[in-house]
Scaffold this motif. Structure first.
Motif, PDB file in Angstrom:
ATOM      1  N   ASP A 167       0.818  -1.211   0.000  1.00 28.84           N
ATOM      2  CA  ASP A 167       0.000   0.000   0.000  1.00 28.84           C
ATOM      3  C   ASP A 167       0.853   1.262   0.000  1.00 28.84           C
ATOM      4  OD1 ASP A 167      -2.031  -1.766   0.078  1.00 28.84           O
ATOM      5  OD2 ASP A 167      -2.906  -1.075   1.962  1.00 28.84           O
ATOM      6  N   SER A 170       2.397   1.823  -3.333  1.00 28.08           N
ATOM      7  CA  SER A 170       1.479   2.333  -4.348  1.00 28.08           C
ATOM      8  C   SER A 170       1.301   3.839  -4.211  1.00 28.08           C
ATOM      9  CB  SER A 170       0.124   1.618  -4.267  1.00 28.08           C
ATOM     10  OG  SER A 170      -0.668   2.097  -3.189  1.00 28.08           O
ATOM     11  N   VAL A 171       1.284   4.333  -2.996  1.00 23.48           N
ATOM     12  CA  VAL A 171       1.166   5.774  -2.765  1.00 23.48           C
ATOM     13  C   VAL A 171       2.425   6.492  -3.254  1.00 23.48           C
ATOM     14  CG1 VAL A 171       1.002   7.566  -0.999  1.00 23.48           C
ATOM     15  CG2 VAL A 171      -0.435   5.531  -0.850  1.00 23.48           C
ATOM     16  N   THR A 233      -8.359   5.483  -3.623  1.00 26.41           N
ATOM     17  CA  THR A 233      -7.735   4.287  -3.066  1.00 26.41           C
ATOM     18  C   THR A 233      -8.727   3.143  -3.227  1.00 26.41           C
ATOM     19  OG1 THR A 233      -6.461   5.563  -1.455  1.00 26.41           O
ATOM     20  CG2 THR A 233      -6.737   3.207  -1.023  1.00 26.41           C
ATOM     21  N   LYS A 237      -5.027   0.243  -2.706  1.00 25.47           N
ATOM     22  CA  LYS A 237      -4.010   0.692  -3.636  1.00 25.47           C
ATOM     23  C   LYS A 237      -4.371   2.059  -4.218  1.00 25.47           C
ATOM     24  CE  LYS A 237      -2.038  -3.313  -3.094  1.00 25.47           C
ATOM     25  NZ  LYS A 237      -2.832  -3.796  -1.949  1.00 25.47           N
ATOM     26  N   ALA A 238      -3.393   2.945  -4.283  1.00 23.22           N
ATOM     27  CA  ALA A 238      -3.615   4.289  -4.837  1.00 23.22           C
ATOM     28  C   ALA A 238      -3.731   4.195  -6.357  1.00 23.22           C
ATOM     29  CB  ALA A 238      -2.463   5.204  -4.458  1.00 23.22           C
TER      30      ALA A 238
END
Length: 245
Positions: A167, A170-171, A233, A237-238
């Motif tokens: 996570d 992904s950001v 999100t 996940k972004a």
């Protein structure tokens, strides 16, 4: 349609058409689901649909999107590519994959705009997709909408596992991508070509086929600025979507 967890994206797509300055005369789209040795465009007048997904509810294999093709637009696109020294070809048998008809069912539900799909290079060469986009930029002067579909995050194993270990990654990548798209065009394109150096790049894209359509769109943007028009999100996940011009 039922879009659990994806409601914001669905709403974004449903509201897309009204944000355009006018109804497009045609659409050229690259998705993350068609790779060929050289750029190839669909030339059929009435392309079929390709249900290139597995394990989904039965009704998803009965979806219809009867948008016409455009042999004329396909021929124009090929001529522009050839003018820039890019070998290309047409395919009269190829239909629209789900990277075309799923988002367009929401964005352009009337299915009355001619659509031509363009393949990406099987070599997955980011510079090639940028050049292809640059070659097709003149189509925009003829009220042709250039569209690229894929995902800003495409590690399906992590999506489906329900895990959270990527996570933060992904950001990081999403932030890098959004910052890159908003740079001046020349710097933007240089950074996009070096996307593998971004934080978490290969975790977010173990294989880059869902990211490379963005290079095509950036190339077609010319000197127009890019902006982030969707950010969310989903399943931890972004995800982001972008627009040029």
């Amino acid at each position: 349609m039922d879009w659990p967890g994806w409601e914001n994206l669905a709403a974004h797509l449903e509201g897309l058409a009204v944000t355009l300055p006018r109804k497009p005369s045609g659409i050229v789209i690259m998705s993350g689901h068609w790779e060929t040795p050289i750029p190839t465009v669909t030339t059929a007048e009435h392309p079929a649909l390709i249900y290139d997904y597995y394990g989904f509810p039965e009704h998803t294999y009965a979806l219809k999107y009867p948008a016409p093709g455009s042999p004329t637009l396909a021929s124009h696109a090929q001529a522009l590519l050839q003018k820039k020294g890019i070998a290309c070809q047409g395919d009269a048998a190829r239909g629209f994959d789900h990277g075309v008809f799923i988002p367009f069912l929401l964005a352009f539900p009337d299915a009355d705009i001619p659509v031509v799909e363009l393949s990406m290079s099987a070599s997955l060469d980011a510079a090639q997709e940028l050049r292809v986009g640059q070659a097709l930029e003149p189509l925009r002067d003829n009220n042709i909408l250039i569209v690229a579909t894929g995902m800003s995050y495409h590690n399906l194993r992590q999506f489906m596992s329900g895990g959270t270990q990527t996570d933060h990654t992904s950001v990081q990548f999403d932030t890098w991508l959004r910052n890159t798209i908003e740079l001046p065009p020349q710097e933007r394109n240089q950074r996009l070509l070096a996307w593998e150096t971004a934080p978490g790049a290969r975790i977010c894209h173990p294989r880059e086929e869902h990211l490379l359509p963005l290079m095509f769109a950036a190339g077609a943007a010319g000197n127009d600025p890019g902006t982030c028009t969707y950010n969310d999100t989903v399943m931890g996940k972004a995800l982001s979507g972008f627009r040029f011009g």
